[in-house]
Design an enzyme around this catalytic site. Structure first.
Site, PDB file in Angstrom:
ATOM      1  N   ASP A   2       1.974  13.555 -41.629  1.00  0.00           N
ATOM      2  CA  ASP A   2       3.160  13.785 -42.443  1.00  0.00           C
ATOM      3  C   ASP A   2       2.700  14.383 -43.778  1.00  0.00           C
ATOM      4  O   ASP A   2       1.502  14.509 -44.066  1.00  0.00           O
ATOM      5  CB  ASP A   2       3.983  12.500 -42.619  1.00  0.00           C
ATOM      6  CG  ASP A   2       5.458  12.816 -42.885  1.00  0.00           C
ATOM      7  OD1 ASP A   2       5.779  13.970 -43.235  1.00  0.00           O
ATOM      8  OD2 ASP A   2       6.300  11.909 -42.763  1.00  0.00           O
TER       9      ASP A   2
HETATM   10  C1  BGC Z   1       9.025  13.426 -44.159  1.00  0.00           C
HETATM   11  C2  BGC Z   1       9.148  14.024 -42.785  1.00  0.00           C
HETATM   12  C3  BGC Z   1       9.364  15.518 -42.882  1.00  0.00           C
HETATM   13  C4  BGC Z   1       8.213  16.110 -43.666  1.00  0.00           C
HETATM   14  C5  BGC Z   1       8.269  17.625 -43.805  1.00  0.00           C
HETATM   15  C6  BGC Z   1       8.003  14.174 -44.998  1.00  0.00           C
HETATM   16  O1  BGC Z   1       8.004  13.758 -46.322  1.00  0.00           O
HETATM   17  O2  BGC Z   1       8.626  12.077 -44.035  1.00  0.00           O
HETATM   18  O3  BGC Z   1      10.187  13.388 -42.073  1.00  0.00           O
HETATM   19  O4  BGC Z   1       9.428  16.073 -41.603  1.00  0.00           O
HETATM   20  O5  BGC Z   1       8.228  15.557 -44.970  1.00  0.00           O
HETATM   21  O6  BGC Z   1       9.234  18.024 -44.688  1.00  0.00           O
END
Ligand code: BGC
Length: 762
Positions: A319
């Site tokens: 993530d």
């Molecule tokens: C979130 C994800 C998201 C990713 C990309 C992260 O901060 O937890 O759910 O897909 O950012 O934007």
């Protein structure tokens, strides 16, 4: 563009020409530069990996934020966006980056997306390896980062529809609109089970139940990925966040989860198992920590469970910034290099870095120093290339679906958004049949959610937090404007913000003049960390407004527009009607008005338990010990509204509950039947919910669990027999040895309060 303006050409004409040029470029020139996908792709992937340098391989494992390669003036991204060619060259030719994400802080038109992606792909194909880029985006309730796209209800609302085919259609439409912007990969759906209502991503879940979450998750994955990933209108899905992310003890985002493995396997893992069975192609790792181990450092979960046990063959993506956070936040590594070593060894394939190239340098050094084997790098790269091949990117890195111009943000998708909002809206109270409203009444529409597209669309709407005014420029109805177009006797005032009352005398004067008050409360959009709260209670200014209006003595219908259940118990008993609208998206205002006036007969049912008290967050499938208070009497389970509740403007009668045998044998199925009659005077939909309780088990059983459901549609006076088939698998739980088992004994089956007992004999 500038030249065209000088020549006096109209913008629309110029846009059209740019568009045609882009189509020609993407359709004819780019494929020429690429590898062909025909032939045995595995042989090609192996040959490609064998020919790649270490730097190229590491680049494939790197994902960079679009912002890094955008032109900026005084540190601000130029509008409309433009690629900074030097930065793009650095990313792709120097660091060999294989993937990009995100939107550069705002939504873009299809044209802008096509230009950006074409520039990126063209640069990638000019590199020695000629490997196309894979672009990923958070398209989580529609192609929300593309201006003009349809915006569907957030997942919590979608779950409230209890209509999996509808969820599949939403995913198909989202895939189509995302591919129309030349983006082939969506970071959706969230299949974390939403059992901690304080959590700021609660609205992104399908609610508190494992079976409902798994069913909806599968529908979404099927909708996104279609029959064939390279058919031009399907995208790769990316389920998230593996695993156990949604249960932080503090309720705050990205904070520790403490959970025994049995509970993890029984409640949080199944939606991921089902998605893998469904063929999901990628997965994002949980940003938090589980029992003291950050998930990006959890080799047991990422390898032993995910790869060896569940046989997941797709791509595992970190993530946002989470490998670095192993050092900066979690403190399990002494620096970023060690963090990269831990995460890659634990099983991450791609690092969503996202803002620099340090990960590339560190990973190359780690392989050169012998700390990470090149063969493990090869395994990750093979998975990534396989995804790119299967998406058809090697044949043509930019495929746009046929009819994209007409169908993107077009009538069919907007109607689907309306239908989804309509099916999600949940009627929770309707005393004295105050609803539907009659149009001749003087209506006061009031509250911070009454005239706000931000409340309706929630976060991830054109921008990440969805709080800015960009969305206000779009031509969608708010609740008050939609009510206003149905009745000439409507007055709207704001009444309060989330922080303070606004002009109470004017509020009371307006209330005095009205026959009925539509009070629209809830919460401003927020996502992830910015959405952390200390108290689940609805803001005090909204409570004060509600109480002032109640004192005014007029009937009140409360409309809740919110992403988690903000507690309303201090005043809700004095409201005559209550509607839960969730964050219903671009057609939400229209749908709420149509429910209020009866054009839509509501059919949503809560996908979570709505608490009455801040310290009582029990889910419907709690344990018996949590329900019975032996010392003081009373009921320990006392929610405001329970999971599965939802009223209608008609009524349904349940009868003739039958099970074809009272003994279920191992490997066999039992057939359960129930007759449902629409006993009211209008057409409506209901959700038939089948629950089972294990009467005695070696692990304390929950009081009941949802084991199946079906949404049905009945005309007035029409009846239908609904049947379910279940076997021992549907009655199983995880025992102390971590195995799914069904133990011999009695089970109670329950539909709408009717019960039957069945004995399971292995
Ligand atoms: C979130 C994800 C998201 C990713 C990309 C992260 O901060 O937890 O759910 O897909 O950012 O934007």
């Amino acid at each position: 563009m500038f030249l065209a303006r000088l020549m006096g050409l109209k913008t629309t004409y110029v846009n059209r020409c740019r568009f045609i040029f882009l189509h020609l470029f993407c359709g004819l020139i780019i494929p020429f530069l690429t590898f062909s996908q025909s032939g045995n792709s595995q042989v090609k992937i192996d040959a490609l990996v064998a020919s790649m340098t270490l730097e190229e391989k590491v680049g494939q494992m790197t994902q960079i934020n679009l912002e890094v390669i955008l032109k900026k003036e005084n540190g601000v991204i130029v509008n409309p966006i433009e690629i900074d060619t030097a930065k793009l060259r650095e990313a792709i030719l120097e660091y060999k980056v294989g993937s990009f994400l995100n939107n550069g802080r705002r939504a873009h038109s299809r044209n802008e997306w096509l230009e950006v992606i074409t520039a990126i792909q063209t640069m990638a194909l000019s590199s020695p390896s000629r490997i196309p880029i894979i672009y990923g985006i958070d398209a989580i309730h529609g192609a929300n980062y593309s201006s003009g796209s349809a915006l569907f209800p957030h997942q919590l609302g979608q779950a409230a529809s209890w209509n999996p085919p509808l969820v599949k259609q939403i995913a198909q439409a989202t895939a189509f609109e995302t591919r129309s912007c030349a983006i082939p990969w969506v970071f959706s759906p969230i299949i974390d089970v939403g059992r901690q209502p304080l959590w700021s991503q609660f609205f992104e879940t399908y609610g508190e139940d494992v079976f409902l979450t798994s069913t909806m998750g599968n529908a979404a994955v099927r909708g996104y990925q279609g029959e064939n990933l390279s058919d031009g209108s399907s995208v790769a899905a990316c389920v998230k966040h593996y695993v156990g992310y949604s249960a932080p003890l503090s309720g705050k985002d990205r904070t520790p989860v403490y959970m025994d493995e049995r509970h993890l396997r029984e409640t949080y893992l199944p939606p991921f198992e089902r998605a893998i069975e469904q063929g999901v192609r990628s997965m994002i790792v949980n940003s938090g920590e589980l029992n003291g181990i950050p998930s990006h450092a959890n080799e047991y979960l990422l390898k032993t469970v995910l790869r060896d046990e569940l046989n997941f063959e797709g791509v595992v993506l970190s993530d946002w910034g989470d490998i670095e956070r192993l050092f900066t936040v979690h403190r399990v590594s002494a620096n970023r290099k060690e963090a990269a070593e831990i995460a890659i060894k634990s099983g991450v394939d791609i690092c969503m870095v996202p803002n620099d190239f340090v990960f590339c340098e560190n990973l190359i050094a780690l392989v050169n120093e012998g700390k990470i084997s090149e063969s493990s790098i090869d395994e990750s790269v093979r998975r990534i290339l396989r995804l790119k091949f299967d998406l058809g990117l090697f044949d043509n890195p930019i495929t746009i679906p046929e009819n994209a111009d007409e169908r993107f943000g077009g009538k069919a998708h907007l109607e689907l958004a309306y239908q989804a909002a309509a099916e999600s809206i949940t009627l929770l109270k309707n005393e004295g049949n105050i609803l539907p409203l009659s149009a001749d009444k003087e209506i006061l529409v009031i509250g911070p959610a009454a005239n706000s597209l931000q409340y309706l669309n929630g976060p991830w709407s054109r921008t990440w937090q969805g709080t800015d005014s960009i969305i206000s420029g779009e031509s969608f109805e708010t609740i008050s404007s939609a009510i206003g177009s149905k009745s000439n006797n409507t007055n709207y005032i704001l009444g309060c913000s989330e922080d303070s009352l606004i002009n109470l005398p004017a509020v009371l004067e307006a209330a005095a003049k009205s026959d009925i008050i539509i009070l629209c409360l809830g919460e401003e959009p927020s996502a992830e960390k910015p959405g952390d709260i200390h108290d689940l209670t609805i803001s005090s200014s909204q409570q004060t407004l509600a109480k002032a209006l109640i004192n005014a003595g007029k009937p009140i219908v409360l409309v809740l527009v919110e992403g988690r259940p903000r507690i309303v118990s201090s005043f809700v008993d004095d409201c005559d009607g209550v509607i839960m609208a969730y964050q219903p998206g671009s057609s939400g205002g229209q749908a709420v008005a149509d429910v209020l006036f009866g054009k839509i007969n509501p059919s949503g049912h809560l996908p979570f338990t709505y608490p009455r008290y801040v310290n009582d967050l029990l889910t419907y499938d709690h344990k018996k010990s949590e329900e019975v208070d032996n010392y003081y009497g009373g009921n320990g389970y006392d929610p405001q509204w329970s999971f599965g509740e939802g009223l209608s403007y008609t009524s349904f009668e349940y009868s003739d509950f039958k099970v074809n045998t009272d003994t279920l044998r191992q490997g066999r199925k039992i057939v359960i039947e129930i007759k449902v009659r629409n006993s009211g005077s209008r057409h409506g939909k209901d959700v038939v919910q089948l629950y089972a309780s294990d009467e005695v088990a070696s692990i304390t059983p929950p009081v009941k669990r949802l084991r199946s459901f079906e949404k049905i549609d009945l005309k007035a006076n029409e009846s239908k027999v609904v049947s379910f088939e279940i076997g021992e698998k549907e009655l199983a739980f995880v025992n102390a040895q971590m195995n799914w088992v069904t133990e011999e004994g009695w089970f109670t089956l329950e539909i709408e309060g009717l019960k039957k007992r069945v004995y399971y004999r292995p």
